[in-house]
Design a protein around this motif. Structure first.
Motif, short mmCIF file in Angstrom:
data_model
loop_
_atom_site.label_atom_id
_atom_site.label_comp_id
_atom_site.label_asym_id
_atom_site.label_seq_id
_atom_site.Cartn_x
_atom_site.Cartn_y
_atom_site.Cartn_z
N ASN A 1 0.85 -1.20 0.00
CA ASN A 1 0.00 0.00 0.00
C ASN A 1 0.88 1.24 0.00
O ASN A 1 1.95 1.25 0.60
N LEU A 2 0.35 2.28 -0.63
CA LEU A 2 1.13 3.51 -0.74
C LEU A 2 0.51 4.61 0.12
O LEU A 2 -0.71 4.80 0.13
N ALA A 3 1.37 5.32 0.84
CA ALA A 3 0.95 6.55 1.53
C ALA A 3 1.84 7.67 1.03
O ALA A 3 3.04 7.46 0.81
N VAL A 4 1.25 8.81 0.80
CA VAL A 4 2.02 9.94 0.25
C VAL A 4 1.88 11.13 1.19
O VAL A 4 0.78 11.52 1.58
N SER A 5 3.03 11.68 1.56
CA SER A 5 3.03 12.83 2.46
C SER A 5 2.78 14.10 1.65
O SER A 5 3.72 14.74 1.20
N LEU A 6 1.52 14.44 1.47
CA LEU A 6 1.19 15.59 0.62
C LEU A 6 1.36 16.89 1.41
O LEU A 6 2.11 17.76 1.02
N HIS A 7 0.62 17.05 2.48
CA HIS A 7 0.79 18.12 3.46
C HIS A 7 0.48 19.53 2.98
O HIS A 7 0.42 20.45 3.81
N ALA A 8 0.37 19.75 1.69
CA ALA A 8 0.03 21.10 1.21
C ALA A 8 -0.52 20.98 -0.19
O ALA A 8 -0.22 20.01 -0.90
N VAL A 9 -1.30 21.99 -0.61
CA VAL A 9 -1.94 21.91 -1.92
C VAL A 9 -1.50 23.04 -2.86
O VAL A 9 -1.97 23.13 -3.98
N THR A 10 -0.62 23.91 -2.37
CA THR A 10 -0.09 24.95 -3.26
C THR A 10 1.42 24.80 -3.34
O THR A 10 2.06 24.31 -2.41
N LYS A 11 1.96 25.25 -4.47
CA LYS A 11 3.40 25.13 -4.67
C LYS A 11 4.17 25.90 -3.60
O LYS A 11 5.15 25.39 -3.04
N VAL A 12 3.68 27.13 -3.31
CA VAL A 12 4.42 27.96 -2.36
C VAL A 12 4.56 27.25 -1.01
O VAL A 12 5.65 27.15 -0.45
N VAL A 13 3.45 26.73 -0.50
CA VAL A 13 3.50 26.12 0.84
C VAL A 13 4.24 24.79 0.80
O VAL A 13 5.07 24.50 1.65
N ARG A 14 3.99 23.97 -0.23
CA ARG A 14 4.67 22.66 -0.24
C ARG A 14 6.16 22.82 -0.48
O ARG A 14 6.97 22.11 0.11
N ASP A 15 6.53 23.79 -1.32
CA ASP A 15 7.97 24.06 -1.51
C ASP A 15 8.63 24.37 -0.17
O ASP A 15 9.76 23.98 0.09
N GLU A 16 7.89 25.09 0.67
CA GLU A 16 8.48 25.47 1.96
C GLU A 16 8.56 24.27 2.93
O GLU A 16 9.62 24.02 3.49
N ILE A 17 7.46 23.55 3.06
CA ILE A 17 7.46 22.57 4.16
C ILE A 17 7.98 21.19 3.73
O ILE A 17 8.47 20.43 4.56
N VAL A 18 7.86 20.85 2.44
CA VAL A 18 8.45 19.60 1.92
C VAL A 18 9.38 20.01 0.78
O VAL A 18 8.97 20.04 -0.38
N PRO A 19 10.63 20.36 1.07
CA PRO A 19 11.50 20.94 0.02
C PRO A 19 11.65 20.07 -1.22
O PRO A 19 11.94 20.59 -2.30
N LEU A 20 11.41 18.77 -1.10
CA LEU A 20 11.50 17.91 -2.28
C LEU A 20 10.52 18.35 -3.37
O LEU A 20 10.68 18.03 -4.54
N ASN A 21 9.50 19.10 -2.96
CA ASN A 21 8.49 19.58 -3.91
C ASN A 21 9.10 20.47 -4.99
O ASN A 21 8.57 20.59 -6.08
N ARG A 22 10.25 21.08 -4.67
CA ARG A 22 10.89 21.94 -5.68
C ARG A 22 11.42 21.10 -6.82
O ARG A 22 11.64 21.59 -7.91
N LYS A 23 11.66 19.83 -6.54
CA LYS A 23 12.13 18.94 -7.59
C LYS A 23 10.97 18.20 -8.25
O LYS A 23 10.90 18.12 -9.47
N TYR A 24 10.09 17.63 -7.44
CA TYR A 24 8.93 16.90 -7.98
C TYR A 24 7.66 17.58 -7.46
O TYR A 24 7.29 17.41 -6.30
N GLY A 25 7.02 18.34 -8.33
CA GLY A 25 5.88 19.17 -7.90
C GLY A 25 4.61 18.36 -7.68
O GLY A 25 4.53 17.16 -7.96
N ILE A 26 3.59 19.07 -7.21
CA ILE A 26 2.33 18.43 -6.81
C ILE A 26 1.66 17.69 -7.98
O ILE A 26 1.20 16.56 -7.84
N GLU A 27 1.66 18.32 -9.17
CA GLU A 27 0.97 17.68 -10.30
C GLU A 27 1.66 16.37 -10.69
O GLU A 27 1.02 15.34 -10.90
#
Ligand code: SAH
Ligand code: SF4
Length: 411
Positions: free
Chosen positions: A258-284
């Motif tokens: 089973n897969l769980a994904v630590s999403l934690h935010a729905v906008t680029k600005v906030v996810r970039d800040e709190i999960v820095p990996l988002n700058r490499k692999y974005g939400i979409e």
């Protein structure tokens, strides 16, 4: 010591911990059976084929190696034996030969704690003196073992205490499956049996990012799932990732849990800040990888973890955007709302209970399950994101420097 073409033996000093400033790509460490200081090989973590090859390397002929590997495998993973003398179907005359060359080890326990809610936490130590933790969470109808995949974590999510550990190293397959075996020991659950177990579920949600240690995590989980051995169904195992998109398809194909994904935010600005990996692999990109995850369907949903941070990601608009995104990608989803677990020096506060309720109601209202996870083991720092051993903490200056380096690397 003979070498096998399949897997090089590695001296302990070669797998010492590394300091990795703001590193966001997989940490390359050798995979190998660990040679202990006394020169013996720890058999825990070897696949069936590796076990056979190890016995053959040590001098058994092919037929003997095959037979003994099958027997030893059963004793290790089904019966929980740690001494060759207990392996009664192996000729007694051969026991000293085995004891001279091999051990069936367990992680060293440095400390074991029990929370007022029954949650247990173990501080474990590797032969090269790296500390990591595992947690057992008993419930009325199940018992979940939260397993670590790395010592520390390279990813620096800003709300997570593990991300502040200075030293990082991948755990070996043996150290990962060793956690499960140790838990079985302490719960008295040998031999492996399908019914009446306390340890029913495993979550790869301890220290570390499991998809940055893919091979070892896969090999360890294969051992955990093997029907002749530990025998846990893949439906009872969940792997949590902060979003290492390129490894998600392989995780589905080669592990299939089973897969769980630590999403934690729905906008680029906030996810970039709190999960820095988002700058490499974005939400979409991340949500598309979830939509493509093999085996996900309405009976086997993907869990989206969402940590509730006051005034950061917890508004009604955030909840509505979450629903929109999950619908847009047509995801068989459930959302796990995790109240933020505080730790000394954290920059965040947990959302109020009313806010969490309102957020949950919006998601539920859209027909998506969104339970609020009850924090467990907070009093012994065993709750999500609180795992961090006594290893030296990064200074503020170092955290800032690493964040800057990470940004440069991503530019
Ligand atoms: N590295 C993986 C798995 C380990 S963390 C991952 O990030 O998914 C398990 C979960 O706890 C993750 O969803 C993580 O984001 C969350 N978490 C981390 N710190 C937390 C904190 N302080 N409070 C609540 N949840 C936290
Ligand atoms: Fe690493 Fe997960 Fe913590 Fe992020 S939340 S720092 S990925 S352990």
């Amino acid at each position: 010591m003979a070498k096998s073409a399949d897997f090089p033996y590695v001296q302990p000093m070669q797998i010492t911990a590394m300091t990795i400033p703001g590193h966001i790509d997989p940490v390359p460490v050798p995979r190998a059976p660990t040679l202990r200081a006394d020169g013996r090989i720890d058999l825990i973590g070897l696949s069936k084929d590796q076990l056979r090859a190890t016995l053959a390397d040590a001098g058994l002929d092919a037929k003997q190696a095959k037979l003994r590997a099958k027997q030893i495998w059963h004793w290790i993973y089904n019966r929980g034996a740690t001494e060759f003398s207990a392996m009664t179907d192996i000729a007694r005359a051969q026991h000293p030969w085995m004891t001279e060359r091999f051990v069936v080890g367990r992680p060293e326990v440095v400390e074991a704690q029990v929370s007022s809610d029954g949650t247990r936490k173990w501080l474990l130590r590797s032969p090269d003196a790296q500390d990591y933790e595992m947690v057992f969470i008993p419930d009325a109808d199940r018992g979940t073992l939260c397993v670590s995949s790395q010592v520390g974590c390279t990813l620096n999510c800003t709300f997570c205490h593990t991300g502040t550990m200075r030293l990082v190293r991948n755990l070996t397959a043996g150290e990962i499956v060793g956690q499960v075996m140790l838990a079985r020991d302490s719960l008295g659950e040998w031999p492996s049996q399908p019914d009446g177990r306390m340890l029913t579920n495993i979550v790869m949600m301890g220290m570390g990012e499991p998809l940055y240690n893919f091979d070892a995590v896969r090999d360890a989980l294969k051992l955990v799932m093997d029907g002749d051995g530990l025998g846990l169904s893949r439906r009872r195992i969940t792997l949590s990732t902060s979003g290492v998109v390129p490894m998600m398809a392989r995780a589905g194909a080669e592990i299939g849990v089973n897969l769980a994904v630590s999403l934690h935010a729905v906008t680029k600005v906030v996810r970039d800040e709190i999960v820095p990996l988002n700058r490499k692999y974005g939400i979409e990109e991340l949500l598309q990888a979830c939509a493509d995850y093999p085996g996900a369907n309405n009976a086997r949903r993907i869990t989206f973890e969402y940590v509730m941070l006051k005034d950061k990601n917890d508004s009604d608009a955030d909840a509505r955007e979450l629903v929109r995104l999950l619908r847009h990608y047509d995801l068989p989803a459930k959302v796990n709302l995790i109240p933020f677990n505080p730790w000394p020096g954290a920059d965040y506060e947990c959302s109020t209970p009313e806010r969490i309720r309102a957020f949950s109601d919006i998601v539920f209202g859209a027909g998506i399950s969104a339970p609020v996870r009850t924090p467990r083991g907070r009093d012994i720092d065993a709750a999500c994101g609180q795992l961090r051993t006594a290893a030296e903490k990064k200074s503020r200056a170092q955290v800032d420097r690493e964040a800057a380096e990470q940004l440069t690397a991503l530019a």
